[in-house]
Design a protein around this motif. Structure first.
Motif, PDB file in Angstrom:
ATOM      1  N   ALA A   1       5.055  -3.499   8.107  1.00 35.76           N
ATOM      2  CA  ALA A   1       6.472  -2.077   8.245  1.00 35.76           C
ATOM      3  C   ALA A   1       6.345  -0.703   7.271  1.00 35.76           C
ATOM      4  O   ALA A   1       5.369  -1.768   6.397  1.00 35.76           O
ATOM      5  CB  ALA A   1       7.739  -2.582   7.550  1.00 35.76           C
ATOM      6  N   THR A   2       6.205  -0.207   8.029  1.00 36.90           N
ATOM      7  CA  THR A   2       5.891   1.543   6.749  1.00 36.90           C
ATOM      8  C   THR A   2       7.096   1.976   6.578  1.00 36.90           C
ATOM      9  O   THR A   2       7.885   1.834   6.934  1.00 36.90           O
ATOM     10  CB  THR A   2       5.020   2.168   7.889  1.00 36.90           C
ATOM     11  OG1 THR A   2       5.574   3.226   9.107  1.00 36.90           O
ATOM     12  CG2 THR A   2       3.797   1.712   8.310  1.00 36.90           C
ATOM     13  N   SER A   3       6.433   3.520   5.843  1.00 41.62           N
ATOM     14  CA  SER A   3       8.171   4.066   4.784  1.00 41.62           C
ATOM     15  C   SER A   3       9.206   3.683   4.312  1.00 41.62           C
ATOM     16  O   SER A   3       9.775   3.310   4.544  1.00 41.62           O
ATOM     17  CB  SER A   3       8.141   4.847   6.156  1.00 41.62           C
ATOM     18  OG  SER A   3       9.124   6.070   5.705  1.00 41.62           O
TER      19      SER A   3
ATOM     20  N   ALA B   1       0.558  -1.255  -0.035  1.00 46.75           N
ATOM     21  CA  ALA B   1       0.214  -0.122  -0.177  1.00 46.75           C
ATOM     22  C   ALA B   1       0.832   1.559  -0.387  1.00 46.75           C
ATOM     23  O   ALA B   1       1.899   1.212   0.095  1.00 46.75           O
ATOM     24  CB  ALA B   1      -1.217   0.486   1.301  1.00 46.75           C
ATOM     25  N   GLY B   2       0.424   2.451  -0.322  1.00 42.99           N
ATOM     26  CA  GLY B   2       0.656   3.318  -0.198  1.00 42.99           C
ATOM     27  C   GLY B   2       1.156   3.978   1.374  1.00 42.99           C
ATOM     28  O   GLY B   2       0.323   3.604   2.665  1.00 42.99           O
ATOM     29  N   ILE B   3       2.201   5.030   1.694  1.00 44.31           N
ATOM     30  CA  ILE B   3       2.453   4.967   3.217  1.00 44.31           C
ATOM     31  C   ILE B   3       0.939   6.074   4.004  1.00 44.31           C
ATOM     32  O   ILE B   3       0.816   5.884   4.267  1.00 44.31           O
ATOM     33  CB  ILE B   3       3.513   5.536   3.071  1.00 44.31           C
ATOM     34  CG1 ILE B   3       3.975   6.213   4.634  1.00 44.31           C
ATOM     35  CG2 ILE B   3       4.017   6.502   2.288  1.00 44.31           C
ATOM     36  CD1 ILE B   3       5.388   6.740   4.630  1.00 44.31           C
TER      37      ILE B   3
ATOM     38  N   GLY C   1      -2.500  -0.238   5.553  1.00 44.97           N
ATOM     39  CA  GLY C   1      -1.796  -1.174   5.258  1.00 44.97           C
ATOM     40  C   GLY C   1      -2.096  -1.113   6.780  1.00 44.97           C
ATOM     41  O   GLY C   1      -1.382  -2.504   6.513  1.00 44.97           O
ATOM     42  N   GLN C   2      -1.298  -0.545   7.595  1.00 46.71           N
ATOM     43  CA  GLN C   2      -1.037  -1.351   8.899  1.00 46.71           C
ATOM     44  C   GLN C   2      -2.470  -2.054   9.557  1.00 46.71           C
ATOM     45  O   GLN C   2      -2.746  -3.004  10.396  1.00 46.71           O
ATOM     46  CB  GLN C   2      -1.234  -0.199   9.910  1.00 46.71           C
ATOM     47  CG  GLN C   2       1.109   0.870   9.959  1.00 46.71           C
ATOM     48  CD  GLN C   2      -0.104   1.736   8.746  1.00 46.71           C
ATOM     49  OE1 GLN C   2      -0.203   1.703   7.896  1.00 46.71           O
ATOM     50  NE2 GLN C   2       0.528   3.164   9.195  1.00 46.71           N
TER      51      GLN C   2
END
Ligand code: FAD
Ligand code: AMP
Lengths: 320, 258
Positions: free
Chosen positions: B143-145, B118-120, B131-132
């Motif tokens: 995990a993000t970013s 997904a996008g941040i 996403g989270q």
């Protein structure tokens, strides 16, 4: 109704992230009767940080210690926080909206079956205020549950002044941080980015509004008028490959505070502002009179930069 | 191997938008142009690059929204996605991140994706959440970013570098299947190729009608929308272009910068 809020302290290299104190101010504004700060990590750092937090804020602190909390991981944070708050029904969990905060907050909220409201920058009659569309519109958001997780936008609240008097006790508890799917491998530092920002009196900075890389010569010509200048850029311009990432200013780039910052074709996204808002004089050139950059600029110029900058250079050369 | 990419459609500019007070909702003016959220273009590109490395890989693109989002799903096909999935939600009201993630999870759960991207954040509502939340609902790590990902299919893990403040990176490996949210600049999103454009034109999208009651719909509500305080502390230079240029030079002189 009796209310309890938690503030989750974030830290790096044994130092409390300054955004934690801003989240404390936010939590104070919620007016809850009871506040608790949670800080997660390893010994001896957790103990030092817990004391610092208690001394500075006058709020009770619980430090949670587990061997695998040495590096941040969302998995470990989510499981530890859930155990720490078990049996309490907090009105809010306040978390700084930093790269770690937004990494675990939404998942934590989902696990707790409460809503998560992110990047909150204001409060109004029981609603949380947050920005949409790069700050063009504000939404007032209300959870429909008695509990929620909130991430607090950096820079929206000021850190509280240090409290006087004796600090409350800190409690250090052993924690069991689940870490089954994640192996943290530590930090990689950003490559050195020094392109003379520190010595520059004036930073001429360019955003997507430049339209094409051919127009960058305008920015260079404008910068050349000043004896000590440097060229900055937004992340958008670097992503397009128009300038290298060394030029990027903002939360994930360099933070600057020159005597003058000239923002050309920059919308003023919060992540950009956090890297330049402490400049002494901010000048903004933008075609959109409602651009967010004008809310931090002291000199606002509504013009097309491609026509305006040549006129500035022309007028200046005529005079000197 | 199967990859799912979440793509959101956003208005190209906020200038064509206005606010309706009761009920509070955003009105998209007739001149509104819609496009793919930029962060999702980077996510889709990352999926396509991964497919180039692993030829048995397929890439699906999913979007939740009204009829108009089909053009964005089609754009994903034009860039190279194998299949487009439209979860049709006609509501003009705010749909919470939990509700959007629940709808995507509902679809994805039984389809054994190895990686979900997904996008941040979405450029319109800037929530940094879907996403989270999706990961949590599906019981997957997240995990993000993310600025770098390398899959190790033998080990069933992915090595990830996530960007944090100041451009530093946190390195980690997480177990697959996993959800990653992608930060801009991770790659250079491609332009559609002619052959993919032609294929996308012929290909049907999978349309999913959401259940009558969706989870998470009412957990958070927008009670009001407003414009930020108009009052700028700054001084707007007035007059012709030349007047403003002279005004700027005068200000620079006053501060002894020129
Ligand atoms: C986690 C995270 C971290 C980030 N970190 C950073 C960071 O460190 N630094 C950073 O900069 N961004 C960062 N961003 C991106 C940020 O959110 C914005 O997307 C970015 O700053 C926008 O760049 P911009 O102002 O150049 O582009 P846009 O937002 O597209 O703005 C372009 C502006 O140019 C104006 N314009 C158009 N044409 C003209 C013209 N001819 N003359 C004058 N003006 C014109 C428009 O009105 C508009 O205001 C980050 C984002 C995330 C999610
Ligand atoms: N309606 C949607 N349809 C598909 N994906 C979405 C939708 N909303 C959000 N996403 C995904 O989640 C990311 C983060 O969005 P947000 O949490 O809304 O800021 C986006 O970049 C998309 O990848």
């Amino acid at each position: 109704m009796y209310t309890h809020v938690y503030i989750i302290a974030l830290h790096a290299q044994g130092k409390i992230a300054p955004e934690t104190y801003e989240a404390v101010s936010f939590a104070r504004d919620l007016g809850a009767e009871k506040k608790t700060i949670l800080v997660l990590g390893t010994l001896p750092q957790v103990e030092h940080m817990a004391r610092e937090l208690a001394e500075r804020t006058g709020i009770a602190v619980t430090g949670a210690v587990a061997e695998n909390l040495g590096h941040y991981s969302a998995e470990a944070y989510k499981s530890t926080i859930r155990t720490l708050i078990e049996g309490t029904s907090p009105f809010a969990l306040c978390i700084p909206h930093t790269a770690a905060g937004y990494d675990f907050a939404p998942g934590l909220a989902t696990a707790l079956e409460v809503p998560c409201i992110t990047a909150v920058e204001g409060l109004s009659e029981g609603s949380f205020i947050r920005s949409l569309f790069g700050g063009k519109i504000r939404a007032h958001v209300k959870p429909s549950t008695p509990s929620c997780v909130v991430t607090v936008l950096p820079g929206a609240w000021q850190a509280p002044a240090a409290t006087q008097g004796s600090a409350p006790d800190v409690t250090i508890v052993p924690a069991e941080a689940r870490q089954e799917t994640t192996v943290p491998l530590g930090l990689k530092r950003a490559a050195a980015r020094d392109i003379g920002f520190a010595d520059a009196e004036v930073i001429v900075s360019v955003g997507r509004g430049i339209g094409s890389p051919q127009n960058l010569s305008l920015i260079r010509d404008l910068a050349a008028l000043f004896p000590k200048s440097a060229i900055g850029a937004t992340r958008a311009v670097c992503d397009l490959g128009w300038l290298g990432y060394r030029h990027q200013i903002g939360s994930t780039g360099t933070t600057v505070s020159p005597r003058a910052y000239i923002a050309c074709g920059i919308s003023g996204a919060i992540q950009h502002l956090s890297g330049m808002r402490n400049s002494q004089v901010i000048i903004a050139i933008n075609t959109d009179p409602h651009a967010a950059i004008f809310r931090v600029a002291s000199c606002c110029i509504v013009e097309d930069l491609t026509t305006f900058i040549p006129v500035v250079i022309d007028e200046y050369t005529k005079r000197s | 191997m199967k990859i799912l990419v979440c793509v959101k459609q956003v208005p190209d500019s906020a200038e064509t938008l206005s606010i309706n007070d009761a009920p509070p909702r955003i009105i998209y003016g007739d001149a509104s142009v819609f496009r793919m959220n930029r962060y999702d273009e980077f996510a889709l590109e990352e999926a396509l690059l991964t497919r180039e490395r692993f030829p048995d890989c397929t890439v699906d693109a999913v979007s939740v929204g009204p009829q108009r989002v089909r053009s964005t799903i089609r754009k994903a096909l034009e860039m190279g996605a194998d299949q487009g999935i439209h979860i049709l939600v006609e509501s003009g009201e705010y749909v919470s991140p939990l509700a959007r993630a629940s709808l995507i999870a509902e679809y994805a759960r039984s389809r054994s994706y190895d990686l979900v991207l997904a996008g941040i954040m979405a450029e319109d509502d800037m929530e940094f959440q879907v996403g989270q939340v999706l990961a949590e609902l599906m019981g997957l790590p997240c995990a993000t970013s993310v600025m770098l990902q390398e899959m190790d299919r033998m080990r069933g893990t992915v090595y990830v570098e996530r960007e944090i403040e100041g451009g530093d990176r946190e390195c980690l490996t997480i177990a697959l299947p996993a959800v990653l949210t992608i930060q801009s600049g991770m790659n250079t999103p491609r332009y559609p190729s002619l052959s993919n454009v032609l294929r996308a034109r012929r290909q049907d999208l999978v349309t999913i009608d959401p259940p009558q009651r969706w989870p998470g719909r009412e957990t958070q509500l927008i009670t009001a929308l407003s414009y930020p305080d108009a009052g700028s502390p700054g001084n707007f230079l007035e007059g012709s272009t030349v007047d403003k240029a002279r005004g700027l030079i005068r200000i620079l002189h006053e501060h002894s910068l020129l």
